[in-house]
Design a protein around this motif. Sequence first.
Motif, PDB file in Angstrom:
ATOM      1  N   ASP A  32     -95.466  26.799  35.338  1.00  0.00           N
ATOM      2  CA  ASP A  32     -94.173  26.477  35.697  1.00  0.00           C
ATOM      3  C   ASP A  32     -93.880  25.178  35.640  1.00  0.00           C
ATOM      4  N   GLU A  33     -92.426  24.374  35.906  1.00  0.00           N
ATOM      5  CA  GLU A  33     -92.858  23.181  36.283  1.00  0.00           C
ATOM      6  C   GLU A  33     -93.519  21.840  36.477  1.00  0.00           C
ATOM      7  N   ASP A  34     -93.823  22.206  37.663  1.00  0.00           N
ATOM      8  CA  ASP A  34     -95.226  21.260  38.212  1.00  0.00           C
ATOM      9  C   ASP A  34     -96.039  21.413  37.835  1.00  0.00           C
ATOM     10  N   GLU A  35     -97.061  22.298  37.511  1.00  0.00           N
ATOM     11  CA  GLU A  35     -98.183  22.723  36.744  1.00  0.00           C
ATOM     12  C   GLU A  35     -98.068  21.720  34.957  1.00  0.00           C
ATOM     13  N   TYR A  36     -96.937  21.986  34.735  1.00  0.00           N
ATOM     14  CA  TYR A  36     -96.707  20.903  32.756  1.00  0.00           C
ATOM     15  C   TYR A  36     -96.521  19.483  33.272  1.00  0.00           C
ATOM     16  N   MET A  37     -95.662  19.170  34.717  1.00  0.00           N
ATOM     17  CA  MET A  37     -95.479  17.610  34.354  1.00  0.00           C
ATOM     18  C   MET A  37     -96.976  17.381  34.916  1.00  0.00           C
ATOM     19  N   ARG A  38     -98.067  17.941  35.998  1.00  0.00           N
ATOM     20  CA  ARG A  38     -98.705  17.436  35.984  1.00  0.00           C
ATOM     21  C   ARG A  38    -100.358  17.188  35.240  1.00  0.00           C
ATOM     22  N   LEU A  39    -100.073  18.323  34.373  1.00  0.00           N
ATOM     23  CA  LEU A  39    -100.616  18.013  32.991  1.00  0.00           C
ATOM     24  C   LEU A  39    -100.577  16.973  32.144  1.00  0.00           C
ATOM     25  N   ILE A  40     -99.447  16.930  32.054  1.00  0.00           N
ATOM     26  CA  ILE A  40     -99.337  15.322  31.033  1.00  0.00           C
ATOM     27  C   ILE A  40     -98.981  14.081  32.218  1.00  0.00           C
ATOM     28  N   SER A  41     -98.715  14.595  33.281  1.00  0.00           N
ATOM     29  CA  SER A  41     -98.415  12.951  33.458  1.00  0.00           C
ATOM     30  C   SER A  41     -99.713  12.134  33.886  1.00  0.00           C
TER      31      SER A  41
END
Length: 63
Positions: A32-41
């Motif tokens: 989901d969007e939240d997981e992806y943003m946490r992964l890249i940030s």
Amino acid sequence: MAKNTQRGSCETCTYYTYDEEYESYMCDVNMDEDEYMRLISDQHYQCPYYRNGDDYRIVRHQM
């Protein structure tokens, strides 16, 4: 710390596959969007979907 960094490396993950359409490597996990943003940030965040793609890891361990 180096062990954790290696564990989370996309290059060694089973889900990191080459996409011929985009001509690049991509993560093949549906996040989901939240997981992806946490992964890249977050540099210290470890992907919960990581699976070691080294098929010979167990064999080397047994030797």
